[in-house]
Design an enzyme around this catalytic site. Structure first.
Site, PDB file in Angstrom:
ATOM      1  N   LYS A 114      36.403 -28.875  97.187  1.00 12.60           N
ATOM      2  CA  LYS A 114      35.712 -27.597  96.981  1.00 12.60           C
ATOM      3  C   LYS A 114      35.795 -26.786  98.255  1.00 12.60           C
ATOM      4  CE  LYS A 114      33.160 -25.585  93.717  1.00 12.60           C
ATOM      5  NZ  LYS A 114      33.195 -25.852  92.268  1.00 12.60           N
TER       6      LYS A 114
HETATM    7  N1  GLU Z   1      35.283 -23.947  89.674  1.00  9.73           N
HETATM    8  C1  GLU Z   1      35.483 -24.690  88.473  1.00  9.73           C
HETATM    9  C2  GLU Z   1      34.618 -25.923  88.487  1.00  9.73           C
HETATM   10  O1  GLU Z   1      33.649 -25.999  89.188  1.00  9.73           O
HETATM   11  C3  GLU Z   1      36.952 -24.986  88.230  1.00  9.73           C
HETATM   12  C4  GLU Z   1      37.604 -25.809  89.276  1.00  9.73           C
HETATM   13  C5  GLU Z   1      39.115 -25.923  89.098  1.00  9.73           C
HETATM   14  O2  GLU Z   1      39.628 -25.449  88.116  1.00  9.73           O
HETATM   15  O3  GLU Z   1      39.719 -26.477  89.985  1.00  9.73           O
HETATM   16  O4  GLU Z   1      34.839 -26.851  87.743  1.00  9.73           O
END
Ligand code: GLU
Length: 424
Positions: A114
């Site tokens: 993240k």
């Molecule tokens: N931000 C989204 C989540 O929290 C998608 C993450 C992604 O597609 O890598 O799952």
């Protein structure tokens, strides 16, 4: 880890402690060794970067950003990037661990990661936002890539931001690298079906839980906190399935609409006023009252840490689906469990987004684009399979759905970790 949050109302809630405890508990249930549990909990890499940005005024402002890679035993890191004033290292670490579990629960070949920048993008011009994004992308570029760590949109980031990241990294490497981020526009390697995919998964989990509880979708009253990338398509998708969205909140406030929101009307209202407030048939209510509105299903689809003990105690709904990441505090979860309110946890409920990202990335790597129907079919199947496997395990273990999903995810990560062994 150190909490650096200055966000007063969420001060006591540390999202990192919460997910670390959940992983540890799942590890103990699975009778994993303490060493294995520690290895799974601890993030592999934490990168903090300074992001200097030349503002339109000519002044230079400094921002702080992070990219955290939590676990790569099952594949490259995967997870979004958020731009928000409350972003801090504990939050990003927690969200990276959520991603490891989420990818394992839906059984896609990724680890968790993240990123985020502590910034309020609302006050930036488009040019400032582009400069901030490109400088942040440059700073994290040594550790991202299609086979290392693949960012995606999250709170306050969108396909345009992904385009700037893709372009920045492509320029640095000297060739086009569409697989370095997902959630891109179609014209540069995005995928049909990606937009709204998180909401598709949330809808599938909502209907699947209703079915398991012997309830029909038609007429169920829903309250949704959030009218962004996930909340907005959700109003339409749930209405299409016969449910009534009777309460809705966005950053400006909340409304009560007993007869149910008309998705189309709300979409055009927000397109012209940029707020859900003033929707023709709604009565404005205090945002803190949203989840107490008479309803059957509660869906937090905004920030983390909002379902605390007080909100859980006064919640009217008899089931909750977590469209947001980490919306429920430990005390909130305990209260919901005491009240026997079933909760489909974030790591399952909102996984449609990362499943869609997986499909986009697979297409980019192959240079072969899928048709929308194939994408949708595979997304639905993956989400149904994940729900069914967590549900089957839940019936077998007799644990709440969240603890069960954690067990499923941690078990898969432990298996990969064990098979790979410890280097050197
Ligand atoms: N931000 C989204 C989540 O929290 C998608 C993450 C992604 O597609 O890598 O799952």
């Amino acid at each position: 880890m150190v909490t650096r949050s200055h966000d007063a109302h969420r001060d006591e809630f540390n999202p990192w402690t919460r997910i670390a405890t959940l992983i540890e508990e799942a590890g103990h249930l699975l009778k994993l060794s303490e060493g294995m549990i520690k290895r799974i909990v601890t993030p592999e890499r934490i990168l903090e970067v300074a992001v200097p940005v030349r503002m339109d005024s000519g002044e230079i402002e400094m921002f702080t950003g992070w990219r955290i890679q939590h676990d790569s035993s099952r594949g490259p890191g995967k997870g979004g990037i958020r731009f928000h004033p409350s972003v801090n290292v504990d939050e990003i670490a927690a969200l990276s661990a959520d991603m490891s579990i989420k990818c394992a629960v839906v059984n896609i070949p990724y680890g968790g990661a993240k990123g985020g920048v502590k910034v309020d993008p609302e006050v930036l011009s488009r040019e400032e936002l582009e400069r901030l994004t490109r400088r942040y992308a440059y700073s994290i570029s040594p550790i991202i890539g299609p086979d290392r760590d693949i960012p995606a949109p999250d709170i306050n980031t969108d396909p345009q931001v992904m385009s700037w990241i893709m372009d920045t990294v492509s320029m640095l490497r000297g060739h086009n690298l569409p697989g370095v981020v997902t959630g891109k526009p179609l014209a540069i390697g995005g995928s049909l079906g990606h937009a709204g995919a998180t909401s598709v998964g949330v809808s599938i989990c909502t209907v699947a839980l209703l079915q398991q509880l012997g309830r029909r979708a038609e007429g169920q009253r829903v309250v949704i906190q959030g009218y962004g990338k996930v909340g907005a398509p959700l109003v339409k998708q749930l209405s299409d399935r016969g449910m009534k969205v009777v309460g809705l909140a966005d950053i400006h406030g909340a409304i009560h609409v007993p007869e149910g929101i008309d998705a189309q009307l709300m979409a055009s209202h927000v397109a012209s006023t940029h707020s859900i407030l003033g929707y023709p048939h709604g009565e404005e209510i205090a945002a803190s009252e949203l989840f107490a509105l008479p309803s059957d299903i509660a869906i937090p689809a905004a920030l983390g840490g909002v379902i605390d003990e007080r909100v859980a105690r006064s919640m009217s709904a008899s089931m909750m689906i977590e469209a947001a990441n980490g919306p429920t505090t430990g005390e909130g979860a305990a209260e919901l469990a005491r009240r026997a309110i079933p909760v489909v946890p974030d790591v399952l409920a909102n996984a449609g987004g990362v499943v869609a990202s997986y499909f986009e990335w697979a297409q980019d790597l192959q240079g072969f684009m899928w048709e929308r129907d194939l994408f949708r079919q595979r997304l639905e199947k993956t989400m149904h399979d994940a729900f069914d496997s967590v549900w089957a395990r839940h019936e077998q273990l007799g644990l709440p759905l969240r603890d069960t999903a954690l067990v499923v995810g941690v078990e898969r990560i432990a298996e990969a970790t064990e098979l790979r062994g410890l280097f050197p």
